[in-house]
Design an enzyme around this catalytic site. Structure first.
Site, PDB file in Angstrom:
ATOM      1  N   ARG A  47       0.859  -1.200   0.000  1.00  0.00           N
ATOM      2  CA  ARG A  47       0.000   0.000   0.000  1.00  0.00           C
ATOM      3  C   ARG A  47       0.888   1.240   0.000  1.00  0.00           C
ATOM      4  O   ARG A  47       0.639   2.202  -0.710  1.00  0.00           O
ATOM      5  CB  ARG A  47      -0.967   0.000   1.206  1.00  0.00           C
ATOM      6  N   TYR A  99     -17.145  16.339 -15.421  1.00  0.00           N
ATOM      7  CA  TYR A  99     -17.366  14.890 -15.450  1.00  0.00           C
ATOM      8  C   TYR A  99     -18.399  14.521 -14.375  1.00  0.00           C
ATOM      9  O   TYR A  99     -18.267  14.942 -13.213  1.00  0.00           O
ATOM     10  CB  TYR A  99     -16.041  14.170 -15.193  1.00  0.00           C
ATOM     11  N   ASP A 171      -7.923  18.635 -14.245  1.00  0.00           N
ATOM     12  CA  ASP A 171      -8.224  17.287 -14.736  1.00  0.00           C
ATOM     13  C   ASP A 171      -7.797  17.247 -16.201  1.00  0.00           C
ATOM     14  O   ASP A 171      -8.443  17.847 -17.064  1.00  0.00           O
ATOM     15  CB  ASP A 171      -9.732  17.021 -14.570  1.00  0.00           C
ATOM     16  N   LYS A 196      -8.491   6.217 -19.280  1.00  0.00           N
ATOM     17  CA  LYS A 196      -8.817   6.730 -20.605  1.00  0.00           C
ATOM     18  C   LYS A 196      -7.576   6.702 -21.509  1.00  0.00           C
ATOM     19  O   LYS A 196      -7.084   5.642 -21.799  1.00  0.00           O
ATOM     20  CB  LYS A 196      -9.425   8.126 -20.475  1.00  0.00           C
TER      21      LYS A 196
HETATM   22  C1  PLP Z   1     -13.484   9.006 -16.420  1.00  0.00           C
HETATM   23  C2  PLP Z   1     -13.181  10.342 -15.919  1.00  0.00           C
HETATM   24  C3  PLP Z   1     -12.964  10.574 -14.553  1.00  0.00           C
HETATM   25  C4  PLP Z   1     -13.089   9.480 -13.513  1.00  0.00           C
HETATM   26  O1  PLP Z   1     -12.130   8.487 -13.683  1.00  0.00           O
HETATM   27  P1  PLP Z   1     -12.352   6.930 -13.301  1.00  0.00           P
HETATM   28  O2  PLP Z   1     -11.081   6.309 -13.707  1.00  0.00           O
HETATM   29  O3  PLP Z   1     -13.549   6.463 -14.073  1.00  0.00           O
HETATM   30  O4  PLP Z   1     -12.613   6.879 -11.828  1.00  0.00           O
HETATM   31  C5  PLP Z   1     -12.644  11.861 -14.156  1.00  0.00           C
HETATM   32  N1  PLP Z   1     -12.558  12.875 -15.054  1.00  0.00           N
HETATM   33  C6  PLP Z   1     -12.768  12.695 -16.370  1.00  0.00           C
HETATM   34  C7  PLP Z   1     -12.649  13.853 -17.297  1.00  0.00           C
HETATM   35  C8  PLP Z   1     -13.096  11.429 -16.851  1.00  0.00           C
HETATM   36  O5  PLP Z   1     -13.322  11.264 -18.158  1.00  0.00           O
END
Ligand code: PLP
Length: 380
Positions: A47, A99, A171, A196
């Site tokens: 961890r 998001y 983000d 992603k």
């Molecule tokens: C998918 C996504 C998230 C969240 O991420 P996870 O890996 O699904 O928890 C946050 N911000 C954006 C812009 C996203 O596309």
């Protein structure tokens, strides 16, 4: 080192001192033997740290031009760690076109712990300043936004954050460091859903944070270890492998995105196409300045804005898969109103443009000809 080299070699010196394997070994272990209490080789419990995760984390730091990378079990786990820097009574100014899962985390979890969120249109970054008071601790920016492809001026947001001594987090999931590096523009924290584009193959759920400042890194590392939302060694390996081709995948995502955005704009059944590469996009100039290219994410609305028309189109698509998520090599289509943004009340989502017929495309790296033929047969 240039970006295209960093994706492959960034932070990867001496990944396997034992045998010199070119790929980092997957250290599938929870613990590490000690010769005497505290006598270990840098890792004591997985961890707190794992060599495969550490190889990924230093690569993440490298590609975002940061100093410290931290990997988490999901993008939301990474965001959760950032908000845990705050205390009850603190306030956050966030992008309004956000998001859906971030909105849910902020409003349904953290508002309950006494943190206040303002959801603000940031297309004009100066608007952020209207919401700043002495309780403001964090500005949360997503750009391009999901799914309306608004562009927020990171440099302008950073200068407001600096002036008021507030943290700025970006983000960077949609753009990836191939298109923009927010730390270079003055942001304090970069966040990714590595699920992603970084992973890039729709086979892992993971999140990441990257920072430059050592004190901030220490606080986030403390939260990562104390709250424990880490990712496993196998997933770390997969994302590290994914990042090696990030630059060539992104190049093709951008090329295909451009062709498809132009095709959609020429189709008489389409009312509006949202893509920052169009000269009439309201923040096209900022996109051109802060991004290297315009990406493969496109949203569009059909004429008449009929819910069922949009459902029919996404059901008819054959090369595009109807699915949540984005950023993989394969093209995906989504209907935000019923899928990713279903957790945002209709009234709220329509204010930001997420109307009933909005369809979002994550354009993959297939041949653009096949993608256009598919859209033609589905839209008519
Ligand atoms: C998918 C996504 C998230 C969240 O991420 P996870 O890996 O699904 O928890 C946050 N911000 C954006 C812009 C996203 O596309």
């Amino acid at each position: 080192m240039k970006f295209n080299t960093k994706t492959i070699h960034g932070g990867q010196h001496n990944v396997d001192p034992a045998y010199g394997s070119v790929m980092p070994p997957i250290y599938q272990t929870s613990t590490y033997s000690q010769t005497t209490p505290g006598g270990h080789k840098g890792f004591e419990y997985s961890r707190s740290g794992n060599p495969t995760r550490a190889a990924l984390e230093s690569n993440l730091a490298s590609i975002e031009n940061g100093e410290y990378g931290l990997a988490f079990g999901s993008g939301l786990a990474a965001i959760d760690a950032v908000i845990k820097l705050l205390n009850p009574g603190d306030e956050v100014i966030s992008t309004n076109d956000l998001y859906g899962g971030s909105y849910r985390l902020f409003t349904k979890i953290f508002e309950g712990f006494g943190i206040k969120f303002h959801f603000v249109g940031m297309s004009n970054a100066a608007n952020i300043e209207n919401f700043i008071n002495d309780k403001t601790k964090l500005i949360w920016v997503e750009t391009p936004t999901n799914p309306m492809m608004n562009i927020i001026d990171i440099k302008a947001a950073a200068s407001i954050a600096k002036k008021h001594n507030v943290l700025l987090a970006v983000d960077n999931t949609f753009a990836t460091p191939y298109l923009q590096t927010p730390l270079d523009l003055g942001a304090d924290i970069v966040m990714h859903s590595a699920t992603k584009y970084l992973g890039g193959h729709s086979d892992v759920v993971m999140g990441a944070l990257i920072v430059k400042d050592q004190e901030l890194a220490k606080k986030l590392y403390f939260i990562q270890n104390a709250s424990g939302a880490i990712c496993g060694p196998q997933d770390s390996f997969l994302v590290l492998r994914g990042i090696k081709t990030l630059h060539i995948r992104m190049q093709r995502h951008c090329e295909n995105g451009k062709v498809i955005a132009k095709y959609l704009a020429s189709n008489p059944k389409i009312e509006k196409v949202y893509w920052p590469g169009f000269e009439d996009h309201p923040n096209h100039d900022i996109a051109k300045e802060q991004m290297k290219d315009f990406g493969g994410m496109i949203s569009f609305v059909t004429k008449g804005n009929n819910y069922n028309d949009a459902i029919k189109i996404v059901e008819k698509l054959k090369v595009f898969t109807l699915a949540e998520s984005l950023g993989g090599v394969e093209s995906l289509a989504g209907h935000p109103a019923s899928m990713t943004h279903a957790s945002i009340p209709k009234e709220e989502r329509e204010k930001t443009g997420v109307v009933d017929s909005l369809i979002r495309l994550s354009v993959g790296i297939e041949d653009a000809f096949d993608l256009i033929e598919d859209l033609k047969q589905a839209i008519g």
